[in-house]
Design a protein around this motif. Structure first.
Motif, PDB file in Angstrom:
ATOM      1  N   VAL A  61      38.447  43.575  53.687  1.00  0.00           N
ATOM      2  CA  VAL A  61      37.925  42.254  54.038  1.00  0.00           C
ATOM      3  C   VAL A  61      37.747  42.142  55.561  1.00  0.00           C
ATOM      4  O   VAL A  61      36.735  41.637  56.040  1.00  0.00           O
ATOM      5  N   ARG A  62      38.716  42.641  56.311  1.00  0.00           N
ATOM      6  CA  ARG A  62      38.604  42.623  57.776  1.00  0.00           C
ATOM      7  C   ARG A  62      37.392  43.431  58.233  1.00  0.00           C
ATOM      8  O   ARG A  62      36.624  42.992  59.078  1.00  0.00           O
ATOM      9  N   ALA A  63      37.235  44.619  57.677  1.00  0.00           N
ATOM     10  CA  ALA A  63      36.120  45.490  58.063  1.00  0.00           C
ATOM     11  C   ALA A  63      34.767  44.869  57.714  1.00  0.00           C
ATOM     12  O   ALA A  63      33.785  45.076  58.427  1.00  0.00           O
ATOM     13  N   GLU A  64      34.724  44.098  56.636  1.00  0.00           N
ATOM     14  CA  GLU A  64      33.484  43.461  56.189  1.00  0.00           C
ATOM     15  C   GLU A  64      33.275  42.080  56.827  1.00  0.00           C
ATOM     16  O   GLU A  64      32.276  41.423  56.562  1.00  0.00           O
ATOM     17  N   ASN A  65      34.247  41.636  57.636  1.00  0.00           N
ATOM     18  CA  ASN A  65      34.199  40.331  58.292  1.00  0.00           C
ATOM     19  C   ASN A  65      34.045  39.188  57.282  1.00  0.00           C
ATOM     20  O   ASN A  65      33.191  38.323  57.412  1.00  0.00           O
ATOM     21  N   LYS A  66      34.888  39.237  56.250  1.00  0.00           N
ATOM     22  CA  LYS A  66      34.889  38.221  55.203  1.00  0.00           C
ATOM     23  C   LYS A  66      36.229  37.504  55.203  1.00  0.00           C
ATOM     24  O   LYS A  66      37.098  37.810  56.017  1.00  0.00           O
ATOM     25  N   LYS A  67      36.415  36.579  54.291  1.00  0.00           N
ATOM     26  CA  LYS A  67      37.671  35.832  54.170  1.00  0.00           C
ATOM     27  C   LYS A  67      38.149  35.874  52.720  1.00  0.00           C
ATOM     28  O   LYS A  67      37.365  36.099  51.801  1.00  0.00           O
ATOM     29  N   ILE A  68      39.440  35.623  52.518  1.00  0.00           N
ATOM     30  CA  ILE A  68      40.068  35.699  51.194  1.00  0.00           C
ATOM     31  C   ILE A  68      40.488  34.318  50.708  1.00  0.00           C
ATOM     32  O   ILE A  68      41.057  33.532  51.464  1.00  0.00           O
ATOM     33  N   VAL A  69      40.233  34.088  49.419  1.00  0.00           N
ATOM     34  CA  VAL A  69      40.805  32.956  48.686  1.00  0.00           C
ATOM     35  C   VAL A  69      41.559  33.584  47.521  1.00  0.00           C
ATOM     36  O   VAL A  69      41.024  34.482  46.851  1.00  0.00           O
ATOM     37  N   ALA A  70      42.774  33.142  47.272  1.00  0.00           N
ATOM     38  CA  ALA A  70      43.557  33.720  46.168  1.00  0.00           C
ATOM     39  C   ALA A  70      43.725  32.709  45.045  1.00  0.00           C
ATOM     40  O   ALA A  70      44.200  31.608  45.265  1.00  0.00           O
ATOM     41  N   VAL A  71      43.325  33.103  43.848  1.00  0.00           N
ATOM     42  CA  VAL A  71      43.568  32.342  42.626  1.00  0.00           C
ATOM     43  C   VAL A  71      44.823  32.930  41.961  1.00  0.00           C
ATOM     44  O   VAL A  71      45.624  32.223  41.384  1.00  0.00           O
ATOM     45  N   GLU A  78      51.948  36.308  48.333  1.00  0.00           N
ATOM     46  CA  GLU A  78      52.027  37.371  49.339  1.00  0.00           C
ATOM     47  C   GLU A  78      51.233  37.021  50.597  1.00  0.00           C
ATOM     48  O   GLU A  78      51.653  37.338  51.702  1.00  0.00           O
ATOM     49  N   LEU A  79      50.091  36.388  50.423  1.00  0.00           N
ATOM     50  CA  LEU A  79      49.236  36.055  51.563  1.00  0.00           C
ATOM     51  C   LEU A  79      49.866  35.022  52.490  1.00  0.00           C
ATOM     52  O   LEU A  79      49.546  34.973  53.674  1.00  0.00           O
ATOM     53  N   THR A  80      50.765  34.205  51.942  1.00  0.00           N
ATOM     54  CA  THR A  80      51.369  33.155  52.761  1.00  0.00           C
ATOM     55  C   THR A  80      52.816  33.449  53.162  1.00  0.00           C
ATOM     56  O   THR A  80      53.447  32.633  53.820  1.00  0.00           O
ATOM     57  N   ARG A  81      53.316  34.616  52.795  1.00  0.00           N
ATOM     58  CA  ARG A  81      54.699  34.994  53.130  1.00  0.00           C
ATOM     59  C   ARG A  81      54.933  35.173  54.615  1.00  0.00           C
ATOM     60  O   ARG A  81      56.027  34.959  55.109  1.00  0.00           O
ATOM     61  N   SER A  82      53.921  35.649  55.318  1.00  0.00           N
ATOM     62  CA  SER A  82      54.046  35.892  56.754  1.00  0.00           C
ATOM     63  C   SER A  82      52.693  35.607  57.409  1.00  0.00           C
ATOM     64  O   SER A  82      51.742  35.242  56.736  1.00  0.00           O
ATOM     65  N   THR A  83      52.629  35.811  58.696  1.00  0.00           N
ATOM     66  CA  THR A  83      51.372  35.575  59.414  1.00  0.00           C
ATOM     67  C   THR A  83      50.446  36.800  59.386  1.00  0.00           C
ATOM     68  O   THR A  83      49.356  36.761  59.945  1.00  0.00           O
ATOM     69  N   GLU A  84      50.872  37.867  58.736  1.00  0.00           N
ATOM     70  CA  GLU A  84      50.110  39.124  58.707  1.00  0.00           C
ATOM     71  C   GLU A  84      48.673  38.955  58.214  1.00  0.00           C
ATOM     72  O   GLU A  84      47.770  39.651  58.669  1.00  0.00           O
ATOM     73  N   TYR A  85      48.465  38.034  57.282  1.00  0.00           N
ATOM     74  CA  TYR A  85      47.139  37.870  56.682  1.00  0.00           C
ATOM     75  C   TYR A  85      46.411  36.616  57.157  1.00  0.00           C
ATOM     76  O   TYR A  85      45.347  36.292  56.634  1.00  0.00           O
ATOM     77  N   ASP A  86      46.951  35.910  58.139  1.00  0.00           N
ATOM     78  CA  ASP A  86      46.324  34.668  58.607  1.00  0.00           C
ATOM     79  C   ASP A  86      44.859  34.846  59.009  1.00  0.00           C
ATOM     80  O   ASP A  86      44.043  33.955  58.792  1.00  0.00           O
ATOM     81  N   ASP A  87      44.542  35.997  59.591  1.00  0.00           N
ATOM     82  CA  ASP A  87      43.173  36.227  60.075  1.00  0.00           C
ATOM     83  C   ASP A  87      42.156  36.374  58.944  1.00  0.00           C
ATOM     84  O   ASP A  87      40.952  36.223  59.183  1.00  0.00           O
ATOM     85  N   VAL A  88      42.607  36.659  57.731  1.00  0.00           N
ATOM     86  CA  VAL A  88      41.659  36.849  56.625  1.00  0.00           C
ATOM     87  C   VAL A  88      41.659  35.717  55.614  1.00  0.00           C
ATOM     88  O   VAL A  88      40.841  35.697  54.703  1.00  0.00           O
ATOM     89  N   LEU A  89      42.551  34.750  55.777  1.00  0.00           N
ATOM     90  CA  LEU A  89      42.607  33.638  54.834  1.00  0.00           C
ATOM     91  C   LEU A  89      41.477  32.652  55.096  1.00  0.00           C
ATOM     92  O   LEU A  89      41.231  32.270  56.233  1.00  0.00           O
ATOM     93  N   TYR A  90      40.814  32.246  54.031  1.00  0.00           N
ATOM     94  CA  TYR A  90      39.777  31.216  54.147  1.00  0.00           C
ATOM     95  C   TYR A  90      40.470  29.858  54.137  1.00  0.00           C
ATOM     96  O   TYR A  90      41.326  29.588  53.303  1.00  0.00           O
ATOM     97  N   HIS A  91      40.087  29.020  55.080  1.00  0.00           N
ATOM     98  CA  HIS A  91      40.636  27.674  55.155  1.00  0.00           C
ATOM     99  C   HIS A  91      39.550  26.700  54.740  1.00  0.00           C
ATOM    100  O   HIS A  91      38.508  26.614  55.389  1.00  0.00           O
TER     101      HIS A  91
END
Length: 94
Positions: A61-71, A78-91
């Motif tokens: 997702v980072r390489a493709e410059n996209k964002k993630i939404v998790a259903v 896992e995406l909200t456990r730490s700040t590791e994935y903040d850059d790829v989360l869609y708000h």
């Protein structure tokens, strides 16, 4: 470390995307990647397969410059456990 492969609609572990030992299924809509479901077989449970799948998907997702939404509940947690994935989360806009 497991060998994670990218399929057409999933990241998976195993011989083929049609019969995976573990998989993270996603869908794409423009620049948003939605994680729909995560599956880990009994054979791989406890080996961090789900986290490795998520890491590979996030790197893509980072390489493709996209964002993630998790259903998927696992991915959402896992995406909200730490700040590791903040850059790829869609708000979502407020």
């Amino acid at each position: 470390m497991l060998t994670v492969k990218k399929g057409s609609k999933s990241f998976y572990v195993g011989e083929s995307e049609s019969a995976p030992l573990a998989e993270m299924i996603f869908s794409t809509d423009k620049n948003i990647i939605t994680i729909e479901h995560t599956f880990v077989s009994d054979e791989l449970r406890g080996q961090g397969a789900g986290r490795q799948l998520l890491q590979m998907l996030a790197d893509w997702v980072r390489a493709e410059n996209k964002k993630i939404v998790a259903v998927c509940p696992f991915a959402k947690k896992e995406l909200t456990r730490s700040t590791e994935y903040d850059d790829v989360l869609y708000h979502f806009p407020s």
